[in-house]
Each structure stands twice: as C-alpha cells, then as structure tokens.
Design a protein around this motif. Structure first.
Motif, mmCIF file in Angstrom:
data_model
loop_
_atom_site.group_PDB
_atom_site.id
_atom_site.type_symbol
_atom_site.label_atom_id
_atom_site.label_comp_id
_atom_site.label_asym_id
_atom_site.label_seq_id
_atom_site.Cartn_x
_atom_site.Cartn_y
_atom_site.Cartn_z
ATOM 1 N N SER A 153 31.177 43.971 48.083
ATOM 2 C CA SER A 153 30.696 42.654 48.501
ATOM 3 C C SER A 153 29.962 41.933 47.385
ATOM 4 C CB SER A 153 29.774 42.803 49.726
ATOM 5 O OG SER A 153 28.649 43.596 49.393
ATOM 6 N N ASN A 154 29.411 42.712 46.439
ATOM 7 C CA ASN A 154 28.665 42.087 45.353
ATOM 8 C C ASN A 154 29.556 41.708 44.180
ATOM 9 O OD1 ASN A 154 26.257 42.363 46.738
ATOM 10 N ND2 ASN A 154 25.834 44.402 45.888
ATOM 11 N N SER A 155 30.886 42.057 44.256
ATOM 12 C CA SER A 155 31.781 41.777 43.133
ATOM 13 C C SER A 155 32.663 40.568 43.406
ATOM 14 C CB SER A 155 32.654 43.009 42.857
ATOM 15 O OG SER A 155 33.427 43.324 43.998
ATOM 16 N N LYS A 156 32.124 39.550 44.051
ATOM 17 C CA LYS A 156 32.882 38.331 44.290
ATOM 18 C C LYS A 156 33.117 37.599 42.977
ATOM 19 C CE LYS A 156 31.125 37.609 48.983
ATOM 20 N NZ LYS A 156 30.400 36.694 49.886
ATOM 21 N N PRO A 157 34.280 36.936 42.837
ATOM 22 C CA PRO A 157 34.573 36.253 41.575
ATOM 23 C C PRO A 157 33.601 35.110 41.304
ATOM 24 C CG PRO A 157 36.172 35.664 43.262
ATOM 25 C CD PRO A 157 35.361 36.797 43.811
ATOM 26 N N THR A 158 33.183 34.999 40.075
ATOM 27 C CA THR A 158 32.298 33.921 39.637
ATOM 28 C C THR A 158 32.898 33.301 38.382
ATOM 29 O OG1 THR A 158 30.968 35.395 38.258
ATOM 30 C CG2 THR A 158 30.298 35.157 40.568
ATOM 31 N N LEU A 159 32.191 32.335 37.824
ATOM 32 C CA LEU A 159 32.655 31.708 36.594
ATOM 33 C C LEU A 159 32.699 32.698 35.438
ATOM 34 C CD1 LEU A 159 30.798 28.271 36.741
ATOM 35 C CD2 LEU A 159 33.236 28.686 37.059
ATOM 36 N N THR A 199 33.385 36.117 35.907
ATOM 37 C CA THR A 199 34.312 37.221 36.176
ATOM 38 C C THR A 199 35.710 36.744 36.535
ATOM 39 O OG1 THR A 199 33.638 37.278 38.505
ATOM 40 C CG2 THR A 199 32.423 38.680 36.963
ATOM 41 N N ALA A 200 35.946 35.474 36.777
ATOM 42 C CA ALA A 200 37.268 34.976 37.164
ATOM 43 C C ALA A 200 37.565 33.683 36.415
ATOM 44 C CB ALA A 200 37.344 34.748 38.673
ATOM 45 N N THR A 201 38.828 33.258 36.515
ATOM 46 C CA THR A 201 39.286 32.033 35.858
ATOM 47 C C THR A 201 39.540 30.957 36.896
ATOM 48 O OG1 THR A 201 40.376 33.389 34.174
ATOM 49 C CG2 THR A 201 40.990 31.065 34.276
ATOM 50 N N GLN A 202 39.120 29.747 36.617
ATOM 51 C CA GLN A 202 39.324 28.641 37.542
ATOM 52 C C GLN A 202 40.636 27.937 37.218
ATOM 53 O OE1 GLN A 202 35.955 26.093 37.799
ATOM 54 N NE2 GLN A 202 36.678 24.943 39.545
ATOM 55 N N TYR A 214 39.534 29.888 42.313
ATOM 56 C CA TYR A 214 39.471 30.943 41.322
ATOM 57 C C TYR A 214 40.782 31.719 41.333
ATOM 58 C CZ TYR A 214 34.451 30.176 40.769
ATOM 59 O OH TYR A 214 33.245 29.619 40.503
ATOM 60 N N ILE A 215 41.358 31.946 40.155
ATOM 61 C CA ILE A 215 42.639 32.639 40.054
ATOM 62 C C ILE A 215 42.453 33.959 39.309
ATOM 63 C CG2 ILE A 215 44.017 30.538 40.171
ATOM 64 C CD1 ILE A 215 44.200 30.542 37.153
ATOM 65 N N ASN A 216 43.537 34.732 39.270
ATOM 66 C CA ASN A 216 43.529 36.071 38.664
ATOM 67 C C ASN A 216 42.543 36.986 39.375
ATOM 68 O OD1 ASN A 216 45.445 35.280 36.704
ATOM 69 N ND2 ASN A 216 43.823 34.455 35.387
ATOM 70 N N THR A 217 42.471 36.842 40.703
ATOM 71 C CA THR A 217 41.659 37.732 41.526
ATOM 72 C C THR A 217 42.584 38.511 42.449
ATOM 73 O OG1 THR A 217 41.344 36.081 43.278
ATOM 74 C CG2 THR A 217 39.769 36.066 41.455
ATOM 75 N N LEU A 218 41.999 39.333 43.310
ATOM 76 C CA LEU A 218 42.808 40.138 44.232
ATOM 77 C C LEU A 218 43.504 39.272 45.265
ATOM 78 C CD1 LEU A 218 40.397 43.164 44.831
ATOM 79 C CD2 LEU A 218 42.404 43.073 43.366
ATOM 80 N N THR A 219 42.956 38.111 45.583
ATOM 81 C CA THR A 219 43.526 37.258 46.634
ATOM 82 C C THR A 219 44.301 36.070 46.087
ATOM 83 O OG1 THR A 219 41.415 36.078 46.771
ATOM 84 C CG2 THR A 219 41.757 37.905 48.303
ATOM 85 N N ASN A 220 44.003 35.611 44.877
ATOM 86 C CA ASN A 220 44.670 34.444 44.301
ATOM 87 C C ASN A 220 45.209 34.786 42.915
ATOM 88 O OD1 ASN A 220 44.028 32.601 46.456
ATOM 89 N ND2 ASN A 220 41.936 32.547 45.680
#
Length: 311
Positions: free
Chosen positions: A86-92, A94-97, A106-112
């Motif tokens: 729960s604490n590893s949500k994508p942010t600016l 840790t992820a790419t917009q 946010y892209i390049n995540t587990l869901t997008n």
C-alpha cells in the motif's frame, strides 16, 4: 585462520530461552513425567510453558496449542507485506506520467502500461497512444535536430499530397463504377443486390441479424498486397472502424501493422467509396455506412481527410 565476516541470522523457532534471572536458579520442565530441573529452560511460544532441552519443541512436549506460534507469525508477515504494497503507490519519483500535456495518468505501472511512439519518441497511456490522439504531427521528435525534423515534416507532407492525388483519381473511377444509376427502380435494385450480398457474406455468427451491416471489401493493388483482393463480409453496427479494419484485413489476409506502431507509409486506412472519404478509426460503422456499400483497405495514404472525392 580465516573467519567469516558476516553472521547468518538464526532461523525462527517455536521456543525461546528464559530470562537470565530465571536461568540463575533454574526451572523445572512442565512436561508430564519429566519435571527435570534445567538451568537453561525454554519457553514454548505457543502454550507459554517452560520445558527442558529435550522437551522444548511442540512435538516433544505434545503442545496443547501446537501451531499457534506459526499462525501468529504468518499473520504478522502478511500484514507487513500488505503494508509495504500500500505504501508503494506510483509517484512522480517512481513512475512516468503520460506525455500528453492534459493527461495525468501514470504509466509503466502494474495497472497502466506505457506505449512508446516511434515518431515523436515519447511515451503515452493507452488512451493517447495513437498519433491522432496526441497530435504527433505537430511535435518535434525528442533527440532530433530542429532542421532534420522540419525536413521530415516537409517530406511527409509531400508524400501525403501525392498519395491523396492518387486516391482522388482512383476514387472517382471507383465511385462511378460502384454507385448505381439514378433510376425509378434503383431502390428495388439495391434491395436485390443487398439480398444477394447476404447469401455470400461471411462474418461473426454471434452478431444478431438486426445489428449486421453487409459490405463489399476490396484491397487496392497499388497500395497493398492481399491474398484475396475482394470479399463480402458483415459486421456489427456498433463496431468501430478500427475493429472493422482488423477483421477485414484478417479476412482478406492483408498484412496489418497498425497496432505495431509503424509509420503512416505502412498503416492501413479504410476508404468508404460511396462516402468518398477515409473513415476515422473511432467512428461507429452504423453511423457512416449502410448495407451494400463498399469499403477499400488502403496503405500509406496518411490520416483520414474528409471529402477526398470532391474537387
């Protein structure tokens, strides 16, 4: 003599040693028939009893709460794992917009997942992955020199102009051949032609009858090579033009690289003969064609431009 620089942490056990003050005077083993005085007693973490070295395990002293320690430890590990997730949500950081200026996905995540555009060298979400959706023609490719980008844009424009000129000439001839002559019985003639088309058309049998649109298919020889240059198919009125293109290309066995991120010189487009224009991928089929019409698969003609037949 070499010594190990790092120590291996001990494996967790279901028992633990007692406090030092108890070790000073010892304690009797609580296992039945034992009662041995042990100066280094062990506490069972499941039943909280005190036992000697021989009866320190749950199996040895037949623990009345066997497995309680393991279950509690498993629950603790699961809670820790859930908290970390729960604490590893994508942010600016840790992820790419998405590169679209008005998109905050946010892209390049587990869901997008992210889709890379080979023309402008940017990454976009699924909603803006197509070049028409992010105005790719107006963007300067990342890493490209300004002069080279202008030259490429001019070359693309000239190429599209030549393609449209060829398409106009071909479309006028095709439109004249396909459209019926205006006669008093033209409506009845068209009905007969549609009924004949229904007998030979192929398609997804799951589509109900009142949702079907029966069309003639062609693949122009100058722009694409197909195993079957002509065919008849029926589609659903609710399908998008992009989905119709995929099904038609598969039926005619035309190479379709639209979903592989290729340039406009290799992408397929759908040309509506009766309407005299290229159809947008997002348009619904039932809103732009009727049964008996003809659509043609063309390659390398650029984005959809309305009214190509009209001067």
């Amino acid at each position: 003599m070499a010594s190990s620089s790092t120590s291996v942490p001990p494996e967790p056990q279901s028992f633990s040693t007692m406090d030092k003050d108890i070790e000073a005077i010892g304690s009797h083993c609580q296992y039945t028939y034992c009662n041995q005085l042990d100066f280094l007693p062990f506490r069972c973490e499941s039943c909280k009893g005190t036992y000697c070295l021989d009866h320190r395990t749950e199996t040895a002293h037949k623990c009345s709460h066997a497995g309680a320690w393991a279950a509690a430890r498993r629950k603790q590990l699961n809670n820790t794992s859930t908290s970390n997730t729960s604490n590893s949500k994508p942010t600016l950081l840790t992820a790419t917009q998405c590169s679209h200026p008005q998109c905050k996905t946010y892209i390049n995540t587990l869901t997008n997942v992210g889709v890379s555009c080979q023309n402008c060298n940017r990454q976009y979400c699924l909603k803006h992955r197509l070049r028409e959706d992010h105005d790719c023609s107006k963007l300067v490719p990342l890493g490209a020199r300004t002069g080279a980008a202008k030259y490429d844009a001019q070359a693309q424009t000239e190429k599209a102009r030549v393609a449209f000129a060829r398409l106009r000439a071909w479309g006028k001839e095709k439109q004249t051949a396909v459209l019926p002559k205006p006669k008093p019985a033209s409506g009845a003639a068209r009905m007969v032609a549609v009924n004949q088309l229904k007998k030979t058309a192929k398609g997804d049998e799951k589509i109900v009858g009142d949702k079907r649109v029966y069309l003639h298919l062609e693949a122009e020889a100058e722009t694409t090579t197909s195993k079957f240059p002509k065919g008849e198919m029926f589609f659903s009125k609710d399908w998008s033009v992009g989905r119709v293109l995929d099904a038609a290309a598969k039926h005619l066995q035309v190479q379709n690289v639209n979903n592989s991120g290729g340039g406009e010189d290799v992408r397929l487009r759908v040309f509506h003969v009766e309407g005299g224009r290229l159809l947008e991928f997002s348009e619904k089929l039932g809103e732009v064609v009727v049964s008996g019409n003809t659509i043609v698969l063309l390659r390398g003609v650029g984005p959809a431009v309305p009214d190509l037949i009209k001067a």
